[in-house]
Design a protein around this motif. Sequence first.
Motif, PDB file in Angstrom:
ATOM      1  N   THR A   1       0.828  -1.209   0.000  1.00 10.62           N
ATOM      2  CA  THR A   1       0.000   0.000   0.000  1.00 10.62           C
ATOM      3  C   THR A   1       0.862   1.258   0.000  1.00 10.62           C
ATOM      4  N   ALA A   2       1.890   1.263   0.833  1.00  5.66           N
ATOM      5  CA  ALA A   2       2.733   2.448   0.973  1.00  5.66           C
ATOM      6  C   ALA A   2       3.466   2.804  -0.311  1.00  5.66           C
ATOM      7  N   CYS A   3       3.915   1.784  -1.044  1.00 11.67           N
ATOM      8  CA  CYS A   3       4.675   2.063  -2.274  1.00 11.67           C
ATOM      9  C   CYS A   3       3.775   2.098  -3.506  1.00 11.67           C
ATOM     10  N   HIS A   4       2.462   2.113  -3.288  1.00 14.72           N
ATOM     11  CA  HIS A   4       1.483   2.227  -4.374  1.00 14.72           C
ATOM     12  C   HIS A   4       1.661   1.136  -5.428  1.00 14.72           C
ATOM     13  N   GLY A   5       1.952  -0.060  -4.959  1.00 16.56           N
ATOM     14  CA  GLY A   5       2.048  -1.206  -5.861  1.00 16.56           C
ATOM     15  C   GLY A   5       3.330  -1.291  -6.648  1.00 16.56           C
ATOM     16  N   ASP A   6       4.257  -0.374  -6.397  1.00 17.25           N
ATOM     17  CA  ASP A   6       5.530  -0.367  -7.132  1.00 17.25           C
ATOM     18  C   ASP A   6       6.691  -0.502  -6.151  1.00 17.25           C
ATOM     19  N   PRO A   7       7.191  -1.730  -5.950  1.00 21.21           N
ATOM     20  CA  PRO A   7       8.270  -1.952  -4.979  1.00 21.21           C
ATOM     21  C   PRO A   7       9.531  -1.145  -5.271  1.00 21.21           C
ATOM     22  N   ARG A   8       9.693  -0.695  -6.530  1.00 23.30           N
ATOM     23  CA  ARG A   8      10.888   0.077  -6.871  1.00 23.30           C
ATOM     24  C   ARG A   8      10.941   1.394  -6.108  1.00 23.30           C
ATOM     25  N   ARG A   9       9.782   1.852  -5.634  1.00 26.94           N
ATOM     26  CA  ARG A   9       9.760   3.095  -4.855  1.00 26.94           C
ATOM     27  C   ARG A   9      10.549   2.960  -3.558  1.00 26.94           C
ATOM     28  N   LEU A  10      10.641   1.731  -3.061  1.00 29.60           N
ATOM     29  CA  LEU A  10      11.357   1.517  -1.809  1.00 29.60           C
ATOM     30  C   LEU A  10      12.830   1.878  -1.950  1.00 29.60           C
ATOM     31  N   LEU A  11      13.361   1.759  -3.179  1.00 30.83           N
ATOM     32  CA  LEU A  11      14.769   2.052  -3.417  1.00 30.83           C
ATOM     33  C   LEU A  11      15.054   3.546  -3.347  1.00 30.83           C
TER      34      LEU A  11
END
Length: 317
Positions: free
Chosen positions: A137-147
């Motif tokens: 939810t936090a990364c809006h479905g895009d795990p790449r945002r975590l980077l």
Amino acid sequence: MHRSAYIFLLLTTLLWGGNSVAGKLAVDHVSPMTLVFLRWVLAVAILLPIGWRTIQQDWPVVRRHWFVLAALGASGFTLFNTIFYTALNYTTAINVSIEQAAMPVLIIVANFIFFRLRVSWAQIAGVVLTIAGVILTACHGDPRRLLTLELNFGDAIMLVAVVLYSGYTVGLRLKPVMRWQSLMLSLAVAALITSLPFFLWEVAAGKAVAPDARGWTVIVYTAIGASVISQVTYIRGNELIGANRAGLFINLVPIFGTLLSVLIVGETFQLYQALALVLVLGGIALAEYSGRKMAMIPPSRRAEQQEGATWAAPSDR
């Protein structure tokens, strides 16, 4: 008993999710510390006629356990929200959502350290699933945002808030036996008193924003929904199934907050939000299945099963 606990905790997290939306709506309509202070002024005004008679009867208990009640009210009601609002001025909602997902883990660890309360591997797996849902939810479905996430002062103080609310949840085991009206009034008064210095500082610093019509609407919601009703249901849910299992429901807050943003703010519903909801609910269901199953084992047999096993025992109730 379990069904009632689930209803209480689902209502709690739904109201807390609404509090996240209310926080968004409050921007430029009422300042953070003013919001925290006025919500507790209103909450105390609501609880006073409800709990005045019972707190007179329970006064010897309140006087004997005033420090515990003050610590619970300050940590769970005032300091968490004060730090939460402050952190959002320095860091992103993504970071805050992920950091709040650590609460169930901290609750489990604290219960093990202080009360030797253990959990099963299925409950640990359930916690992991709920955290995955929160991160999705936090990364809006895009795990790449975590980077791209960067840690800053806001994240540091948010971790303090997470520790405080985890401590509040575990500390509910220490609350004295008293009527719920007296308990809520005592905690609300403690929250009001501890929120006053922050409000005065905001006014003195020239950062206070007096509430307008929308600001008062937010204050009324946070006072009734997020400060009174949700706290009563959360405490009751803790009483019924214990802090370890009740704490897991906290990871529904960002999910409900996102869904309510779709309904209230008009944000677009996305597939990842549905998947996140499935992950969180699935994790809670898995942990609860194991918790209920282990809770049915007689204490004597449970002790035999725990012997020599570090994380083989059930929930805290």
